[in-house]
Design a protein around this motif. Structure first.
Motif, PDB file in Angstrom:
ATOM      1  N   ALA A   1     -32.169 -35.876  -3.428  1.00  0.00           N
ATOM      2  CA  ALA A   1     -31.923 -34.451  -3.004  1.00  0.00           C
ATOM      3  C   ALA A   1     -30.910 -33.914  -4.153  1.00  0.00           C
ATOM      4  CB  ALA A   1     -31.414 -34.406  -1.656  1.00  0.00           C
TER       5      ALA A   1
ATOM      6  N   ASN B   1     -28.390 -25.456   7.897  1.00  0.00           N
ATOM      7  CA  ASN B   1     -28.612 -26.592   7.073  1.00  0.00           C
ATOM      8  C   ASN B   1     -28.378 -26.684   5.665  1.00  0.00           C
ATOM      9  OD1 ASN B   1     -30.956 -25.916   6.473  1.00  0.00           O
ATOM     10  ND2 ASN B   1     -32.197 -27.097   7.846  1.00  0.00           N
TER      11      ASN B   1
ATOM     12  N   ALA C   1     -30.676 -25.573   3.568  1.00  0.00           N
ATOM     13  CA  ALA C   1     -32.068 -25.898   2.928  1.00  0.00           C
ATOM     14  C   ALA C   1     -32.348 -24.431   2.276  1.00  0.00           C
ATOM     15  CB  ALA C   1     -33.225 -26.063   3.873  1.00  0.00           C
TER      16      ALA C   1
ATOM     17  N   GLU D   1     -38.104 -27.603  -1.983  1.00  0.00           N
ATOM     18  CA  GLU D   1     -37.841 -28.827  -1.236  1.00  0.00           C
ATOM     19  C   GLU D   1     -36.901 -29.787  -1.797  1.00  0.00           C
ATOM     20  OE1 GLU D   1     -40.554 -32.688   0.775  1.00  0.00           O
ATOM     21  OE2 GLU D   1     -41.613 -30.966  -0.233  1.00  0.00           O
ATOM     22  N   GLY D   2     -36.162 -30.192  -1.025  1.00  0.00           N
ATOM     23  CA  GLY D   2     -35.059 -31.330  -1.444  1.00  0.00           C
ATOM     24  C   GLY D   2     -33.665 -30.875  -2.086  1.00  0.00           C
TER      25      GLY D   2
ATOM     26  N   TYR E   1     -30.793 -28.107  -1.849  1.00  0.00           N
ATOM     27  CA  TYR E   1     -29.937 -27.217  -0.839  1.00  0.00           C
ATOM     28  C   TYR E   1     -28.761 -26.611  -1.333  1.00  0.00           C
ATOM     29  CZ  TYR E   1     -32.137 -30.111   2.700  1.00  0.00           C
ATOM     30  OH  TYR E   1     -33.406 -30.784   3.464  1.00  0.00           O
TER      31      TYR E   1
ATOM     32  N   GLY F   1     -27.972 -31.496   6.800  1.00  0.00           N
ATOM     33  CA  GLY F   1     -29.259 -31.024   6.377  1.00  0.00           C
ATOM     34  C   GLY F   1     -30.010 -32.117   5.528  1.00  0.00           C
ATOM     35  N   ILE F   2     -29.101 -32.453   4.524  1.00  0.00           N
ATOM     36  CA  ILE F   2     -29.662 -33.595   3.568  1.00  0.00           C
ATOM     37  C   ILE F   2     -29.839 -34.776   4.217  1.00  0.00           C
ATOM     38  CG2 ILE F   2     -29.077 -34.585   1.570  1.00  0.00           C
ATOM     39  CD1 ILE F   2     -27.700 -32.120   0.558  1.00  0.00           C
TER      40      ILE F   2
ATOM     41  N   GLU G   1     -30.648 -35.359   7.351  1.00  0.00           N
ATOM     42  CA  GLU G   1     -31.654 -35.284   8.052  1.00  0.00           C
ATOM     43  C   GLU G   1     -33.078 -35.139   7.430  1.00  0.00           C
ATOM     44  OE1 GLU G   1     -33.721 -32.234  11.512  1.00  0.00           O
ATOM     45  OE2 GLU G   1     -31.654 -31.589  10.600  1.00  0.00           O
ATOM     46  N   TYR G   2     -33.003 -34.530   6.219  1.00  0.00           N
ATOM     47  CA  TYR G   2     -34.327 -34.714   5.482  1.00  0.00           C
ATOM     48  C   TYR G   2     -34.589 -35.774   4.866  1.00  0.00           C
ATOM     49  CZ  TYR G   2     -36.629 -33.763   1.149  1.00  0.00           C
ATOM     50  OH  TYR G   2     -37.587 -33.893   0.048  1.00  0.00           O
TER      51      TYR G   2
ATOM     52  N   ASN H   1     -35.731 -38.662   7.357  1.00  0.00           N
ATOM     53  CA  ASN H   1     -36.940 -38.411   7.884  1.00  0.00           C
ATOM     54  C   ASN H   1     -38.000 -38.730   6.949  1.00  0.00           C
ATOM     55  OD1 ASN H   1     -36.131 -38.196  10.495  1.00  0.00           O
ATOM     56  ND2 ASN H   1     -35.583 -35.966  10.104  1.00  0.00           N
ATOM     57  N   LYS H   2     -37.581 -38.864   5.619  1.00  0.00           N
ATOM     58  CA  LYS H   2     -38.602 -38.940   4.381  1.00  0.00           C
ATOM     59  C   LYS H   2     -39.309 -40.146   4.193  1.00  0.00           C
ATOM     60  CE  LYS H   2     -38.864 -37.425  -0.521  1.00  0.00           C
ATOM     61  NZ  LYS H   2     -38.045 -36.882  -1.727  1.00  0.00           N
TER      62      LYS H   2
END
Length: 463
Positions: free
Chosen positions: A231, A421, A423, A427-428, A430, A455-456, A458-459, A462-463
């Protein structure tokens, strides 16, 4: 030491007549006795409104309770859970409109000096070699942070505490962003404060690479595709200065506040033996009324000039902190309010010889809620100056957005990012701070850095 609970413990400052001729820090802060005495004024509210006023949500009653008990190391660790830059924030945050602005003590007297207590704790920790607590283990995921200003340092520090491997990429030769190039030594010492705070972030495991211009040296896509970053956070700030676009603005002796302050703060041009030149005008006009305008004006004063702040609204509308305006007045800065430049005059060599201005009066409120300044017909006059510093705000440099496919910006070239967050539309990736909002405060940039770190996390979780 005893105190009236409705009156804050006064803070010691360098004498105005003396400090107007040096770049040493103006405010001396609290010593241990003063800090403990001030901490006793805190009511330790259960539903603490001060925390709600803090963009990084420091547990203010808890750290002040530790100051009261003289457990200064514990107070520092409480602050450090929320803030990577407490010694900076204690000095430059607009506490009067944030945490202190919501303090219950302020309803019947002076609010608790939360900022000065935060500064004391951070300085005490530095002097005693206390470092923030880091992660117990790494999680094997890599995050790139672009920019080492307050947003980038905060995001990096929070992610490092969560176990991420973080590398900050900084375009300049020194880390710190606006903390080193924008804010003068007399408000924010570089060696004793900024560099020590950066070392604390590095102690969490954060790596910093300088002289890396994202969009030139390497692209965001290359960071993610070729260098294995999972990210990216963009905290590149807003370093592109704005001008008035009035006749004569290209004359020699017209500077942006960005250039002027960068020469002095980052390149140390205020020193007699500096390699970087800086123009030492005899009579300087600073156009604008924010904190940056105050910094530029007070710098020009220390370089030997008679300095005028030229602002088109009244003192009530000045966006600068009350403390900064107070200090500027103490030092001898002249305020020409309800005044607006209409032309820069130049001599035969093309150098500033004066500034034509017009008087203003306040009309009805505009979209900002402030009364709109209106020109007074026939009130033009010429101000005798040999240099003009434009302090009208800044916008983000479009280099990153123009070299990153799928990263959307708004009409002001600010990166579009979710406030909750960070975002972006890619994608990826921030973003936060001035690169998103345009020029704002250090603490708001830090708040955006914290939001993006969440935010990062959490992303990637869950990846």
């Amino acid at each position: 030491m005893t105190t009236d609970v409705n009156v804050r413990v006064p803070v010691r400052e360098q004498d105005a007549a003396k400090r107007a001729h040096n770049f040493e820090e103006v405010c001396y802060g609290y010593n241990e006795e003063e800090a403990v005495c001030e901490s006793t004024r805190c009511l330790n509210c259960q539903n603490a409104q001060c925390v709600k006023g803090c963009p990084v949500a420091i547990d203010i009653p808890a750290f002040i309770a530790q100051v009261k008990a003289q457990n200064f190391e514990q107070a520092y660790q409480i602050i450090s859970k929320s803030s990577s830059l407490p010694a900076v924030c204690g000095r430059v945050c607009p506490q009067e409109t944030q945490c202190e602005g919501k303090c219950i003590r302020g309803f019947k007297g002076d609010p608790v000096s939360i900022g000065k207590l935060e500064r004391f704790v951070a300085d005490w920790a530095r002097d005693h070699g206390i470092k923030p607590e880091g992660a117990s283990s790494k999680n094997g995921k890599k995050v790139a942070v672009i920019g080492s200003g307050p947003a980038g340092l905060t995001c990096a520090g929070d992610l490092a505490r969560l176990g991420y491997e973080v590398t900050i990429f900084e375009a300049l030769h020194e880390p710190g962003g606006v903390l080193v190039y924008g804010i003068p030594e007399f408000r924010l010492p570089k060696e004793d404060v900024v560099l020590k705070e950066i070392e604390n972030v590095k102690s969490l495991g954060v790596k910093i690479e300088t002289n890396v211009v994202i969009g030139k040296t390497v692209s965001i896509d290359e960071l993610m595709q070729d260098e294995g970053f999972d990210a990216v956070f963009i905290g590149s700030g807003a370093g592109l200065p704005k001008f008035m676009n009035i006749p004569g603005e290209q004359a020699g002796g017209v500077f942006s506040a960005n250039e002027y302050l960068t020469r002095s703060n980052l390149m140390k041009a205020f020193k007699e033996d500096a390699d970087t030149p800086i123009y030492r005008g005899k009579k300087v006009a600073v156009v604008g009324g924010g904190n940056v305008a105050m910094d530029a004006a007070r710098t020009a004063l220390r370089l030997g000039a008679e300095v005028h702040i030229v602002y088109r609204r009244s003192e009530e509308e000045l966006p600068a902190r009350v403390e900064e305006v107070h200090h500027a007045k103490q030092e001898g800065i002249i305020f020409d309010l309800l005044t607006n430049p209409v032309e820069i005059l130049a001599d035969e060599s093309g150098w500033v010889s004066g500034m034509k201005c017009i008087r203003m009066e306040l009309g009805e409120p505009d979209e900002s809620g402030r009364r709109r300044p209106v020109e007074v017909p026939g009130s033009e006059f010429v101000m005798d100056v040999d240099a003009v510093i434009m302090s009208l705000g800044t916008s983000p440099n479009p280099l990153i957005s123009s070299t990153t496919e799928g990263l959307d910006v708004n009409k002001w070239k600010c990166i579009i990012a979710d406030e909750e967050n960070g975002a972006t539309t890619k994608e990826g990736v921030y973003a936060g701070g001035d690169a998103v909002t345009g020029a704002a405060t250090v603490i708001l940039a830090m708040g955006a850095g914290k939001a993006a770190a969440r935010g990062i996390d959490e992303y990637l979780s869950n990846k």
